[in-house]
Design a protein around this motif. Structure first.
Motif, PDB file in Angstrom:
ATOM      1  N   TYR A  63       0.814  -1.214   0.000  1.00 14.70           N
ATOM      2  CA  TYR A  63       0.000   0.000   0.000  1.00 14.70           C
ATOM      3  C   TYR A  63       0.849   1.267   0.000  1.00 14.70           C
ATOM      4  CZ  TYR A  63      -4.273  -2.595   0.878  1.00 14.70           C
ATOM      5  OH  TYR A  63      -5.347  -3.444   0.772  1.00 14.70           O
ATOM      6  N   ARG A  64       2.076   1.154   0.355  1.00  7.73           N
ATOM      7  CA  ARG A  64       2.951   2.339   0.348  1.00  7.73           C
ATOM      8  C   ARG A  64       3.280   2.792  -1.072  1.00  7.73           C
ATOM      9  NH1 ARG A  64       7.169   0.099   4.872  1.00  7.73           N
ATOM     10  NH2 ARG A  64       5.633  -0.116   6.516  1.00  7.73           N
ATOM     11  N   ILE A  65       3.222   1.884  -2.025  1.00  4.08           N
ATOM     12  CA  ILE A  65       3.634   2.201  -3.394  1.00  4.08           C
ATOM     13  C   ILE A  65       2.792   3.312  -4.009  1.00  4.08           C
ATOM     14  CG2 ILE A  65       3.888   1.275  -5.738  1.00  4.08           C
ATOM     15  CD1 ILE A  65       4.752  -1.385  -4.373  1.00  4.08           C
ATOM     16  N   PRO A  66       1.451   3.263  -3.959  1.00  4.89           N
ATOM     17  CA  PRO A  66       0.702   4.389  -4.522  1.00  4.89           C
ATOM     18  C   PRO A  66       1.023   5.728  -3.855  1.00  4.89           C
ATOM     19  CG  PRO A  66      -0.731   2.504  -4.310  1.00  4.89           C
ATOM     20  CD  PRO A  66       0.564   2.152  -3.607  1.00  4.89           C
ATOM     21  N   GLN A  67       1.262   5.705  -2.566  1.00  5.89           N
ATOM     22  CA  GLN A  67       1.575   6.964  -1.888  1.00  5.89           C
ATOM     23  C   GLN A  67       2.935   7.492  -2.344  1.00  5.89           C
ATOM     24  OE1 GLN A  67       1.300   6.826   2.389  1.00  5.89           O
ATOM     25  NE2 GLN A  67       0.791   8.997   2.471  1.00  5.89           N
ATOM     26  N   LEU A  94      -0.089   4.406 -11.290  1.00  7.61           N
ATOM     27  CA  LEU A  94      -1.121   4.845 -10.354  1.00  7.61           C
ATOM     28  C   LEU A  94      -2.519   4.699 -10.934  1.00  7.61           C
ATOM     29  CD1 LEU A  94       0.682   7.929  -8.882  1.00  7.61           C
ATOM     30  CD2 LEU A  94      -0.184   5.984  -7.570  1.00  7.61           C
ATOM     31  N   THR A  95      -2.655   4.919 -12.218  1.00 11.11           N
ATOM     32  CA  THR A  95      -3.954   4.757 -12.863  1.00 11.11           C
ATOM     33  C   THR A  95      -4.442   3.317 -12.732  1.00 11.11           C
ATOM     34  OG1 THR A  95      -3.527   6.573 -14.380  1.00 11.11           O
ATOM     35  CG2 THR A  95      -5.198   4.977 -15.047  1.00 11.11           C
ATOM     36  N   LYS A  96      -3.534   2.364 -12.844  1.00 10.71           N
ATOM     37  CA  LYS A  96      -3.915   0.958 -12.683  1.00 10.71           C
ATOM     38  C   LYS A  96      -4.365   0.662 -11.255  1.00 10.71           C
ATOM     39  CE  LYS A  96      -1.077  -0.614 -16.485  1.00 10.71           C
ATOM     40  NZ  LYS A  96       0.104  -1.354 -16.894  1.00 10.71           N
ATOM     41  N   PHE A  97      -3.679   1.233 -10.276  1.00  5.19           N
ATOM     42  CA  PHE A  97      -4.127   1.073  -8.881  1.00  5.19           C
ATOM     43  C   PHE A  97      -5.496   1.726  -8.700  1.00  5.19           C
ATOM     44  CE2 PHE A  97       0.487   0.618  -7.692  1.00  5.19           C
ATOM     45  CZ  PHE A  97       0.374  -0.648  -7.132  1.00  5.19           C
ATOM     46  N   SER A  98      -5.662   2.909  -9.253  1.00  6.14           N
ATOM     47  CA  SER A  98      -6.931   3.634  -9.147  1.00  6.14           C
ATOM     48  C   SER A  98      -8.078   2.833  -9.745  1.00  6.14           C
ATOM     49  CB  SER A  98      -6.799   4.998  -9.843  1.00  6.14           C
ATOM     50  OG  SER A  98      -7.980   5.734  -9.711  1.00  6.14           O
ATOM     51  N   GLU A  99      -7.843   2.196 -10.870  1.00  2.81           N
ATOM     52  CA  GLU A  99      -8.876   1.367 -11.504  1.00  2.81           C
ATOM     53  C   GLU A  99      -9.282   0.202 -10.599  1.00  2.81           C
ATOM     54  OE1 GLU A  99      -6.958   0.400 -15.193  1.00  2.81           O
ATOM     55  OE2 GLU A  99      -7.452   2.352 -16.079  1.00  2.81           O
ATOM     56  N   VAL A 119      -5.653   5.457   2.654  1.00  4.86           N
ATOM     57  CA  VAL A 119      -4.654   6.443   2.244  1.00  4.86           C
ATOM     58  C   VAL A 119      -4.051   6.053   0.900  1.00  4.86           C
ATOM     59  CG1 VAL A 119      -2.357   7.347   2.788  1.00  4.86           C
ATOM     60  CG2 VAL A 119      -4.127   7.310   4.541  1.00  4.86           C
ATOM     61  N   SER A 120      -3.780   4.771   0.717  1.00  2.95           N
ATOM     62  CA  SER A 120      -3.254   4.297  -0.561  1.00  2.95           C
ATOM     63  C   SER A 120      -4.232   4.595  -1.689  1.00  2.95           C
ATOM     64  CB  SER A 120      -2.984   2.793  -0.478  1.00  2.95           C
ATOM     65  OG  SER A 120      -2.562   2.289  -1.717  1.00  2.95           O
ATOM     66  N   MET A 121      -5.497   4.270  -1.460  1.00  2.00           N
ATOM     67  CA  MET A 121      -6.533   4.503  -2.468  1.00  2.00           C
ATOM     68  C   MET A 121      -6.649   5.993  -2.783  1.00  2.00           C
ATOM     69  SD  MET A 121     -10.609   3.655  -2.205  1.00  2.00           S
ATOM     70  CE  MET A 121     -10.755   4.476  -0.612  1.00  2.00           C
ATOM     71  N   LEU A 122      -6.711   6.822  -1.767  1.00  2.00           N
ATOM     72  CA  LEU A 122      -6.883   8.258  -1.998  1.00  2.00           C
ATOM     73  C   LEU A 122      -5.667   8.874  -2.672  1.00  2.00           C
ATOM     74  CD1 LEU A 122      -8.711   9.140   1.315  1.00  2.00           C
ATOM     75  CD2 LEU A 122      -9.703   9.025  -0.974  1.00  2.00           C
ATOM     76  N   SER A 123      -4.479   8.358  -2.386  1.00  3.97           N
ATOM     77  CA  SER A 123      -3.273   8.850  -3.069  1.00  3.97           C
ATOM     78  C   SER A 123      -3.358   8.577  -4.560  1.00  3.97           C
ATOM     79  CB  SER A 123      -2.025   8.188  -2.489  1.00  3.97           C
ATOM     80  OG  SER A 123      -1.834   8.568  -1.150  1.00  3.97           O
ATOM     81  N   ALA A 124      -3.822   7.389  -4.929  1.00  2.00           N
ATOM     82  CA  ALA A 124      -3.998   7.064  -6.349  1.00  2.00           C
ATOM     83  C   ALA A 124      -5.083   7.935  -6.968  1.00  2.00           C
ATOM     84  CB  ALA A 124      -4.331   5.585  -6.511  1.00  2.00           C
ATOM     85  N   PHE A 125      -6.172   8.168  -6.238  1.00  2.00           N
ATOM     86  CA  PHE A 125      -7.265   8.992  -6.763  1.00  2.00           C
ATOM     87  C   PHE A 125      -6.827  10.446  -6.958  1.00  2.00           C
ATOM     88  CE2 PHE A 125     -11.082   6.282  -5.137  1.00  2.00           C
ATOM     89  CZ  PHE A 125     -10.768   5.295  -6.054  1.00  2.00           C
ATOM     90  N   HIS A 126      -5.963  10.962  -6.105  1.00  2.00           N
ATOM     91  CA  HIS A 126      -5.477  12.339  -6.266  1.00  2.00           C
ATOM     92  C   HIS A 126      -4.815  12.510  -7.624  1.00  2.00           C
ATOM     93  CE1 HIS A 126      -5.873  15.176  -2.957  1.00  2.00           C
ATOM     94  NE2 HIS A 126      -5.883  14.143  -2.133  1.00  2.00           N
ATOM     95  N   VAL A 127      -4.022  11.553  -8.007  1.00  2.00           N
ATOM     96  CA  VAL A 127      -3.284  11.654  -9.263  1.00  2.00           C
ATOM     97  C   VAL A 127      -4.192  11.388 -10.455  1.00  2.00           C
ATOM     98  CG1 VAL A 127      -1.430  10.618 -10.624  1.00  2.00           C
ATOM     99  CG2 VAL A 127      -1.073  11.152  -8.219  1.00  2.00           C
ATOM    100  N   SER A 128      -5.058  10.394 -10.351  1.00  2.00           N
ATOM    101  CA  SER A 128      -5.899  10.035 -11.494  1.00  2.00           C
ATOM    102  C   SER A 128      -7.078  10.982 -11.672  1.00  2.00           C
ATOM    103  CB  SER A 128      -6.398   8.598 -11.353  1.00  2.00           C
ATOM    104  OG  SER A 128      -7.324   8.509 -10.279  1.00  2.00           O
ATOM    105  N   GLY A 129      -7.330  11.816 -10.673  1.00  2.00           N
ATOM    106  CA  GLY A 129      -8.434  12.762 -10.774  1.00  2.00           C
ATOM    107  C   GLY A 129      -9.789  12.122 -10.556  1.00  2.00           C
TER     108      GLY A 129
END
Length: 181
Positions: A61-65, A83-88, A125-135
């Motif tokens: 989970y640290r990776i997306p952050q 990050l887009t792949k994590f976000s998906e 936190v991992s999920m939200l970090s990915a969402f920040h970047v993917s919009g």
């Protein structure tokens, strides 16, 4: 920061992105394991059971952050793609949990099956970090319920003794809410 070693660090970053991309490609949900075993030739080999090689959890989970910070600082397209792949994956989990308060479980198999039946702040936190970047447009709603809603007025998120969660959330807020530029 390391002008004398810039070539070394640039290569290390390229190798990191390549490695994470390869790990994602080996999972039908583009997840990466908590731990991997690498042989002397630099290839991932089958890890023994119960070593974290079969789960996407607290270590991974640290990776997306980390990548969201890299993207935020340099607009690196490789970080964005990963990050887009994590976000998906996270978006898919939210769609699967409709009616169950947007549950994203704390640990998954690398093929996307929940391994536990509870959530955790560091997962979110991992999920939200990915969402920040993917919009992702789920960001604001989820941030309010998953992070702000977990804050205890005494000064901690979730369980007071869970250092991993405290560090994850403080890094998240430091990254996305205390920047001066």
């Amino acid at each position: 920061y390391y002008p004398k070693n810039a070539k070394f660090w640039n290569q290390a970053i390229k190798d990191y992105y390549k490695f994470i991309t390869e790990l994602q490609a080996s999972s039908k949900e583009n997840l990466v394991p908590d731990w991997v075993t690498i042989n002397s030739a630099g290839r991932v080999i089958q890890s023994p059971p119960n070593t974290g090689a079969e789960s996407f959890g607290y270590e991974a989970y640290r990776i997306p952050q980390i990548l969201s910070r890299a993207y935020q600082n340099s607009n690196d397209e490789q970080a964005f793609t990963i990050l887009t792949k994590f976000s998906e994956f996270y978006q898919k989990q939210l769609q699967l949990s409709k009616g169950n308060s947007d549950t994203v479980y704390a640990v998954y198999s690398i093929n996307g099956k929940p391994l536990v039946d509870f959530e955790d702040v560091s997962t979110n936190v991992s999920m939200l970090s990915a969402f920040h970047v993917s919009g992702d447009d789920s960001l604001n709603r989820l941030e309010a319920s998953k992070i702000v809603g977990q804050y205890n007025k005494i000064g901690y998120w979730g369980e007071a003794n869970n250092v991993r969660n405290q560090q994850a959330v403080w890094r998240y807020y430091d990254q996305f809410y205390t920047r001066l530029d």
